[in-house]
Write a protein that holds these residues in place. Structure first.
Motif, PDB file in Angstrom:
ATOM      1  N   GLN A 179      66.549  76.541  73.205  1.00  0.00           N
ATOM      2  CA  GLN A 179      65.562  76.151  74.210  1.00  0.00           C
ATOM      3  C   GLN A 179      65.297  74.644  74.178  1.00  0.00           C
ATOM      4  OE1 GLN A 179      64.345  78.224  76.651  1.00  0.00           O
ATOM      5  NE2 GLN A 179      65.924  79.497  75.752  1.00  0.00           N
ATOM      6  N   CYS A 180      65.332  74.053  72.994  1.00  0.00           N
ATOM      7  CA  CYS A 180      65.095  72.615  72.871  1.00  0.00           C
ATOM      8  C   CYS A 180      66.182  71.821  73.596  1.00  0.00           C
ATOM      9  CB  CYS A 180      65.004  72.200  71.408  1.00  0.00           C
ATOM     10  SG  CYS A 180      66.448  72.625  70.398  1.00  0.00           S
ATOM     11  N   VAL A 181      67.419  72.250  73.448  1.00  0.00           N
ATOM     12  CA  VAL A 181      68.540  71.557  74.084  1.00  0.00           C
ATOM     13  C   VAL A 181      68.468  71.686  75.601  1.00  0.00           C
ATOM     14  CG1 VAL A 181      71.053  71.408  74.232  1.00  0.00           C
ATOM     15  CG2 VAL A 181      69.972  71.930  72.051  1.00  0.00           C
ATOM     16  N   LEU A 182      68.097  72.852  76.077  1.00  0.00           N
ATOM     17  CA  LEU A 182      67.972  73.058  77.520  1.00  0.00           C
ATOM     18  C   LEU A 182      66.836  72.237  78.113  1.00  0.00           C
ATOM     19  CD1 LEU A 182      68.491  76.923  77.679  1.00  0.00           C
ATOM     20  CD2 LEU A 182      70.107  75.140  78.366  1.00  0.00           C
ATOM     21  N   THR A 183      65.774  72.038  77.342  1.00  0.00           N
ATOM     22  CA  THR A 183      64.586  71.348  77.834  1.00  0.00           C
ATOM     23  C   THR A 183      64.670  69.836  77.665  1.00  0.00           C
ATOM     24  OG1 THR A 183      63.316  73.306  77.224  1.00  0.00           O
ATOM     25  CG2 THR A 183      62.064  71.306  77.668  1.00  0.00           C
ATOM     26  N   ALA A 184      65.227  69.378  76.568  1.00  0.00           N
ATOM     27  CA  ALA A 184      65.301  67.936  76.284  1.00  0.00           C
ATOM     28  C   ALA A 184      66.665  67.594  75.667  1.00  0.00           C
ATOM     29  CB  ALA A 184      64.163  67.533  75.357  1.00  0.00           C
ATOM     30  N   PRO A 185      67.728  67.644  76.458  1.00  0.00           N
ATOM     31  CA  PRO A 185      69.079  67.439  75.923  1.00  0.00           C
ATOM     32  C   PRO A 185      69.341  66.023  75.410  1.00  0.00           C
ATOM     33  CG  PRO A 185      69.145  67.571  78.317  1.00  0.00           C
ATOM     34  CD  PRO A 185      67.746  67.934  77.892  1.00  0.00           C
ATOM     35  N   GLU A 186      68.534  65.059  75.812  1.00  0.00           N
ATOM     36  CA  GLU A 186      68.700  63.692  75.323  1.00  0.00           C
ATOM     37  C   GLU A 186      68.156  63.547  73.907  1.00  0.00           C
ATOM     38  OE1 GLU A 186      66.667  64.457  77.893  1.00  0.00           O
ATOM     39  OE2 GLU A 186      67.795  63.929  79.669  1.00  0.00           O
ATOM     40  N   ASP A 239      56.991  64.374  77.576  1.00  0.00           N
ATOM     41  CA  ASP A 239      56.620  65.659  78.186  1.00  0.00           C
ATOM     42  C   ASP A 239      57.684  66.726  77.916  1.00  0.00           C
ATOM     43  OD1 ASP A 239      54.224  64.667  79.133  1.00  0.00           O
ATOM     44  OD2 ASP A 239      54.965  64.337  81.172  1.00  0.00           O
ATOM     45  N   ALA A 240      58.952  66.359  78.061  1.00  0.00           N
ATOM     46  CA  ALA A 240      60.037  67.311  77.812  1.00  0.00           C
ATOM     47  C   ALA A 240      60.078  67.718  76.340  1.00  0.00           C
ATOM     48  CB  ALA A 240      61.377  66.714  78.240  1.00  0.00           C
ATOM     49  N   VAL A 241      59.814  66.767  75.444  1.00  0.00           N
ATOM     50  CA  VAL A 241      59.814  67.073  74.012  1.00  0.00           C
ATOM     51  C   VAL A 241      58.655  68.011  73.664  1.00  0.00           C
ATOM     52  CG1 VAL A 241      59.482  66.077  71.722  1.00  0.00           C
ATOM     53  CG2 VAL A 241      61.026  64.974  73.338  1.00  0.00           C
ATOM     54  N   ARG A 242      57.491  67.765  74.248  1.00  0.00           N
ATOM     55  CA  ARG A 242      56.347  68.662  74.016  1.00  0.00           C
ATOM     56  C   ARG A 242      56.673  70.082  74.501  1.00  0.00           C
ATOM     57  NH1 ARG A 242      53.538  64.102  75.960  1.00  0.00           N
ATOM     58  NH2 ARG A 242      52.492  63.007  74.266  1.00  0.00           N
ATOM     59  N   GLU A 243      57.311  70.176  75.648  1.00  0.00           N
ATOM     60  CA  GLU A 243      57.685  71.487  76.178  1.00  0.00           C
ATOM     61  C   GLU A 243      58.714  72.164  75.275  1.00  0.00           C
ATOM     62  OE1 GLU A 243      59.504  73.601  80.191  1.00  0.00           O
ATOM     63  OE2 GLU A 243      59.052  71.460  80.243  1.00  0.00           O
ATOM     64  N   ALA A 244      59.687  71.394  74.796  1.00  0.00           N
ATOM     65  CA  ALA A 244      60.700  71.946  73.890  1.00  0.00           C
ATOM     66  C   ALA A 244      60.052  72.484  72.619  1.00  0.00           C
ATOM     67  CB  ALA A 244      61.737  70.878  73.543  1.00  0.00           C
ATOM     68  N   ALA A 245      59.097  71.750  72.073  1.00  0.00           N
ATOM     69  CA  ALA A 245      58.398  72.196  70.865  1.00  0.00           C
ATOM     70  C   ALA A 245      57.622  73.480  71.134  1.00  0.00           C
ATOM     71  CB  ALA A 245      57.475  71.104  70.353  1.00  0.00           C
ATOM     72  N   ALA A 246      56.991  73.555  72.291  1.00  0.00           N
ATOM     73  CA  ALA A 246      56.210  74.740  72.641  1.00  0.00           C
ATOM     74  C   ALA A 246      57.110  75.962  72.860  1.00  0.00           C
ATOM     75  CB  ALA A 246      55.378  74.478  73.892  1.00  0.00           C
ATOM     76  N   LEU A 247      58.315  75.751  73.369  1.00  0.00           N
ATOM     77  CA  LEU A 247      59.236  76.848  73.656  1.00  0.00           C
ATOM     78  C   LEU A 247      60.022  77.318  72.442  1.00  0.00           C
ATOM     79  CD1 LEU A 247      60.714  75.631  77.059  1.00  0.00           C
ATOM     80  CD2 LEU A 247      59.169  77.565  76.691  1.00  0.00           C
ATOM     81  N   CYS A 248      60.054  76.529  71.383  1.00  0.00           N
ATOM     82  CA  CYS A 248      60.856  76.865  70.206  1.00  0.00           C
ATOM     83  C   CYS A 248      60.352  78.150  69.563  1.00  0.00           C
ATOM     84  CB  CYS A 248      60.805  75.725  69.199  1.00  0.00           C
ATOM     85  SG  CYS A 248      61.727  76.082  67.683  1.00  0.00           S
TER      86      CYS A 248
END
Length: 64
Positions: A15-22, A46-55
């Motif tokens: 999920q992290c890669v899909l949300t914040a691939p950079e 914002d994308a990193v926060r979302e990735a953390a929340a989705l992990c």
């Protein structure tokens, strides 16, 4: 923002890669998270926060 990951606890959901691939990638051999940028620029926060929340394993930690 500073990011740390507990790669040893990663379940490889991606999920992290899909949300914040950079910022995140996965190892080819087992899908474990790879941190590409531990201090991303503000436009990626914002994308990193979302990735953390989705992990699902909760291995991404964000620090101010």
């Amino acid at each position: 923002m500073k990011i740390t990951v507990a790669a040893d606890a990663c379940c490889g959901a991606g999920q992290c890669v899909l949300t914040a691939p950079e910022v995140f990638d996965q190892r080819d051999e087992d899908g474990t998270v790879v941190l590409l940028d531990g201090t991303p620029p503000a436009e990626r926060h914002d994308a990193v926060r979302e990735a953390a929340a989705l992990c699902p394993a909760g291995v991404i930690e964000l620090h101010a």
